[in-house]
Motif scaffolding. Structure first.
Motif, PDB file in Angstrom:
ATOM      1  N   PRO A 162       0.795  -1.233   0.000  1.00  0.00           N
ATOM      2  CA  PRO A 162       0.000   0.000   0.000  1.00  0.00           C
ATOM      3  C   PRO A 162       0.827   1.283   0.000  1.00  0.00           C
ATOM      4  O   PRO A 162       0.369   2.311  -0.510  1.00  0.00           O
ATOM      5  N   ASN A 163       2.036   1.235   0.539  1.00  0.00           N
ATOM      6  CA  ASN A 163       2.838   2.456   0.654  1.00  0.00           C
ATOM      7  C   ASN A 163       3.919   2.602  -0.423  1.00  0.00           C
ATOM      8  O   ASN A 163       4.697   3.562  -0.395  1.00  0.00           O
ATOM      9  N   ALA A 164       3.965   1.681  -1.344  1.00  0.00           N
ATOM     10  CA  ALA A 164       4.987   1.735  -2.391  1.00  0.00           C
ATOM     11  C   ALA A 164       4.745   2.922  -3.319  1.00  0.00           C
ATOM     12  O   ALA A 164       3.609   3.241  -3.661  1.00  0.00           O
ATOM     13  N   LYS A 165       5.836   3.564  -3.716  1.00  0.00           N
ATOM     14  CA  LYS A 165       5.733   4.719  -4.614  1.00  0.00           C
ATOM     15  C   LYS A 165       6.457   4.502  -5.943  1.00  0.00           C
ATOM     16  O   LYS A 165       5.985   4.935  -6.990  1.00  0.00           O
ATOM     17  N   LYS A 166       7.614   3.848  -5.895  1.00  0.00           N
ATOM     18  CA  LYS A 166       8.403   3.665  -7.108  1.00  0.00           C
ATOM     19  C   LYS A 166       8.440   2.193  -7.507  1.00  0.00           C
ATOM     20  O   LYS A 166       8.797   1.337  -6.703  1.00  0.00           O
ATOM     21  N   LEU A 167       8.074   1.934  -8.745  1.00  0.00           N
ATOM     22  CA  LEU A 167       8.043   0.573  -9.272  1.00  0.00           C
ATOM     23  C   LEU A 167       9.133   0.456 -10.336  1.00  0.00           C
ATOM     24  O   LEU A 167       9.139   1.195 -11.326  1.00  0.00           O
ATOM     25  N   ALA A 216      18.033  -0.268  -5.481  1.00  0.00           N
ATOM     26  CA  ALA A 216      18.463   0.701  -4.464  1.00  0.00           C
ATOM     27  C   ALA A 216      17.623   1.965  -4.468  1.00  0.00           C
ATOM     28  O   ALA A 216      17.659   2.735  -3.508  1.00  0.00           O
ATOM     29  N   LYS A 217      16.837   2.174  -5.516  1.00  0.00           N
ATOM     30  CA  LYS A 217      16.074   3.429  -5.598  1.00  0.00           C
ATOM     31  C   LYS A 217      14.578   3.239  -5.852  1.00  0.00           C
ATOM     32  O   LYS A 217      13.881   4.185  -6.194  1.00  0.00           O
ATOM     33  N   VAL A 218      14.077   1.978  -5.703  1.00  0.00           N
ATOM     34  CA  VAL A 218      12.642   1.730  -5.879  1.00  0.00           C
ATOM     35  C   VAL A 218      12.098   0.961  -4.679  1.00  0.00           C
ATOM     36  O   VAL A 218      12.847   0.512  -3.811  1.00  0.00           O
ATOM     37  N   ASP A 219      10.773   0.814  -4.642  1.00  0.00           N
ATOM     38  CA  ASP A 219      10.115   0.096  -3.551  1.00  0.00           C
ATOM     39  C   ASP A 219       9.728  -1.334  -3.936  1.00  0.00           C
ATOM     40  O   ASP A 219       9.456  -2.170  -3.064  1.00  0.00           O
ATOM     41  N   VAL A 220       9.661  -1.605  -5.239  1.00  0.00           N
ATOM     42  CA  VAL A 220       9.267  -2.917  -5.732  1.00  0.00           C
ATOM     43  C   VAL A 220       9.775  -3.051  -7.159  1.00  0.00           C
ATOM     44  O   VAL A 220       9.892  -2.056  -7.880  1.00  0.00           O
ATOM     45  N   VAL A 221      10.075  -4.284  -7.569  1.00  0.00           N
ATOM     46  CA  VAL A 221      10.522  -4.555  -8.939  1.00  0.00           C
ATOM     47  C   VAL A 221       9.566  -5.552  -9.572  1.00  0.00           C
ATOM     48  O   VAL A 221       9.132  -6.519  -8.931  1.00  0.00           O
ATOM     49  N   TYR A 222       9.217  -5.295 -10.831  1.00  0.00           N
ATOM     50  CA  TYR A 222       8.362  -6.232 -11.568  1.00  0.00           C
ATOM     51  C   TYR A 222       9.193  -6.949 -12.622  1.00  0.00           C
ATOM     52  O   TYR A 222       9.933  -6.330 -13.385  1.00  0.00           O
ATOM     53  N   GLY A 223       9.073  -8.280 -12.677  1.00  0.00           N
ATOM     54  CA  GLY A 223       9.791  -9.087 -13.659  1.00  0.00           C
ATOM     55  C   GLY A 223       8.953  -9.333 -14.893  1.00  0.00           C
ATOM     56  O   GLY A 223       7.968 -10.073 -14.852  1.00  0.00           O
ATOM     57  N   ASN A 241      16.399  -9.413  -3.326  1.00  0.00           N
ATOM     58  CA  ASN A 241      16.461  -9.920  -1.954  1.00  0.00           C
ATOM     59  C   ASN A 241      17.576  -9.236  -1.168  1.00  0.00           C
ATOM     60  O   ASN A 241      17.420  -8.904   0.013  1.00  0.00           O
ATOM     61  N   GLU A 242      18.709  -9.024  -1.820  1.00  0.00           N
ATOM     62  CA  GLU A 242      19.830  -8.350  -1.178  1.00  0.00           C
ATOM     63  C   GLU A 242      19.451  -6.937  -0.742  1.00  0.00           C
ATOM     64  O   GLU A 242      19.871  -6.462   0.310  1.00  0.00           O
ATOM     65  N   ALA A 243      18.618  -6.292  -1.546  1.00  0.00           N
ATOM     66  CA  ALA A 243      18.180  -4.924  -1.240  1.00  0.00           C
ATOM     67  C   ALA A 243      16.941  -4.897  -0.351  1.00  0.00           C
ATOM     68  O   ALA A 243      16.456  -3.811  -0.004  1.00  0.00           O
ATOM     69  N   LYS A 244      16.412  -6.081   0.007  1.00  0.00           N
ATOM     70  CA  LYS A 244      15.189  -6.178   0.809  1.00  0.00           C
ATOM     71  C   LYS A 244      14.002  -5.528   0.089  1.00  0.00           C
ATOM     72  O   LYS A 244      13.144  -4.877   0.706  1.00  0.00           O
ATOM     73  N   ILE A 245      13.977  -5.709  -1.215  1.00  0.00           N
ATOM     74  CA  ILE A 245      12.904  -5.164  -2.057  1.00  0.00           C
ATOM     75  C   ILE A 245      12.136  -6.329  -2.672  1.00  0.00           C
ATOM     76  O   ILE A 245      12.744  -7.271  -3.195  1.00  0.00           O
ATOM     77  N   PRO A 246      10.802  -6.321  -2.629  1.00  0.00           N
ATOM     78  CA  PRO A 246      10.046  -7.435  -3.199  1.00  0.00           C
ATOM     79  C   PRO A 246      10.095  -7.466  -4.725  1.00  0.00           C
ATOM     80  O   PRO A 246      10.014  -6.425  -5.379  1.00  0.00           O
ATOM     81  N   LEU A 247      10.240  -8.653  -5.260  1.00  0.00           N
ATOM     82  CA  LEU A 247      10.110  -8.878  -6.696  1.00  0.00           C
ATOM     83  C   LEU A 247       8.727  -9.474  -6.942  1.00  0.00           C
ATOM     84  O   LEU A 247       8.359 -10.474  -6.337  1.00  0.00           O
ATOM     85  N   ILE A 248       7.979  -8.840  -7.829  1.00  0.00           N
ATOM     86  CA  ILE A 248       6.709  -9.404  -8.287  1.00  0.00           C
ATOM     87  C   ILE A 248       6.951  -9.883  -9.715  1.00  0.00           C
ATOM     88  O   ILE A 248       7.182  -9.071 -10.612  1.00  0.00           O
ATOM     89  N   ASN A 249       6.915 -11.182  -9.898  1.00  0.00           N
ATOM     90  CA  ASN A 249       7.226 -11.735 -11.217  1.00  0.00           C
ATOM     91  C   ASN A 249       5.967 -11.887 -12.057  1.00  0.00           C
ATOM     92  O   ASN A 249       4.846 -11.792 -11.549  1.00  0.00           O
ATOM     93  N   ASN A 250       6.164 -12.141 -13.347  1.00  0.00           N
ATOM     94  CA  ASN A 250       5.003 -12.265 -14.224  1.00  0.00           C
ATOM     95  C   ASN A 250       4.470 -13.695 -14.297  1.00  0.00           C
ATOM     96  O   ASN A 250       3.528 -13.967 -15.031  1.00  0.00           O
TER      97      ASN A 250
END
Length: 329
Positions: A162-167, A216-223, A241-250
């Protein structure tokens, strides 16, 4: 003489009729369906499995009515012409072309040669030059897109975070599918409260360092469902995972094993079945030009969240998703 002539004609007629019966009862050769894959990968293999299962579910018997051949180029585009030559020599009744690069090469080389082609695992067949429009196919090729509903992806991402801003979206600038999908993300991002950060990756060796810089500069990454990104998705998730950022894959591969945190995208077994339905129509006599390309509906998409993978990066799944039926431990 007249009696002899009548006997001769009767015998000749009987012999002719016997010959006709023999020809009509001859066992027809099974049709060859060639599968041209980009490389060995769980996602692409699932497409193959669904495709074959759908053809056999139509009543065709493997070995009697149809035989399948399977070739791939280990994700090396320079080997595609060699694969095309090998498959063309077998004179197949139909070719399944998996991925945009493979489909583009087959279309360019086999167009007009009388070999029907069905593409799969192609996100944007129009941008890729495979079909002229969303509702019209070319003379030799039609197929099924694996395009995800980008707005559906962002809606799910907003619910999960809910609080993510950068994808962040890593993509291959040389792949038409990737470029088209990034454009869709950019077009709809503001509606869901996101800012899109993209990074181009044109070599498997660059994936992990570039995704690490992006994470390092986003809140979530989409694959994306990219033919470059997906075969190296392990490197993507290692960086996030190293950056503690969730990956949402397709796709849901590796979510159920707790490696990837979440996924929303096309179910690739169903995708293979969709391609198989088109192939059956062609094998029964329809022309590719009479079958418009197919696109997945939201119902064809699947969602999965790994509680273990989310906990590993310190993120709690919102209560609003507790009853989604999509969480695995």
């Amino acid at each position: 003489m007249a009696i002899f002539r009548r006997q001769f004609l009767a015998a000749a007629f009987a012999l002719s009729a016997f010959g006709s019966v023999g020809v009509s009862n001859a066992t027809a050769e099974p049709k060859t369906v060639a599968i041209a894959n980009f490389g060995e990968h769980p996602i692409l293999n699932t497409v193959v499995d669904g495709f074959k299962a759908e053809i056999l579910a139509s009543g065709m018997v493997e070995g009697k009515d149809v035989v399948f051949t399977l070739d791939h180029v280990n994700f090396d585009t320079t080997l595609i012409p060699q694969m095309i030559a090998k498959i063309e020599a077998t004179k197949p009744a139909l070719v399944l072309t998996i991925s945009t690069p493979v489909s583009q090469n087959f279309k360019n080389q086999l167009e007009g040669k009388g070999i029907p082609m069905v593409f799969a695992a192609v996100t944007d067949p129009i941008a890729g030059g495979l079909v002229p429009s969303a509702d019209k196919s070319g003379p030799s090729m039609t197929g099924v897109s694996d395009a995800v509903n980008v707005e559906g992806v962002m809606l799910f991402t907003r619910k999960l975070l809910p609080n993510a801003k950068k994808l962040g979206v890593p993509f291959n600038p040389g792949e038409a599918n990737d470029v088209a999908t990034v454009e869709q993300f950019t077009q709809h991002a503001a509606k869901y409260g996101f800012e899109i950060a993209e990074v181009g990756v044109d070599s498997p060796n660059d994936i992990q360092p570039r995704v690490a810089a992006l994470a390092a500069k986003v809140d979530v990454v989409y694959g994306l469902g990219s033919s470059l990104i997906q075969p190296a998705i392990a490197a993507v998730v290692a960086a996030t995972n190293e950056a503690k950022i969730p990956l949402i894959n397709n796709n849901t591969n590796m979510v159920d094993t707790g490696i990837i945190p979440a996924a929303v995208g096309v179910g690739y077994e169903k995708h293979g079945h969709m391609a198989g339905k088109i192939a059956v129509r062609i094998l029964k006599g329809e022309k590719p030009s009479d079958i418009p390309p197919a696109y997945p509906t939201p119902a064809d998409q699947s969602i999965m969240i790994s509680r273990k993978a989310m906990e590993r990066i310190g993120i709690t799944i919102p209560e609003s998703l507790a009853d989604c039926g999509c969480i695995v431990d």
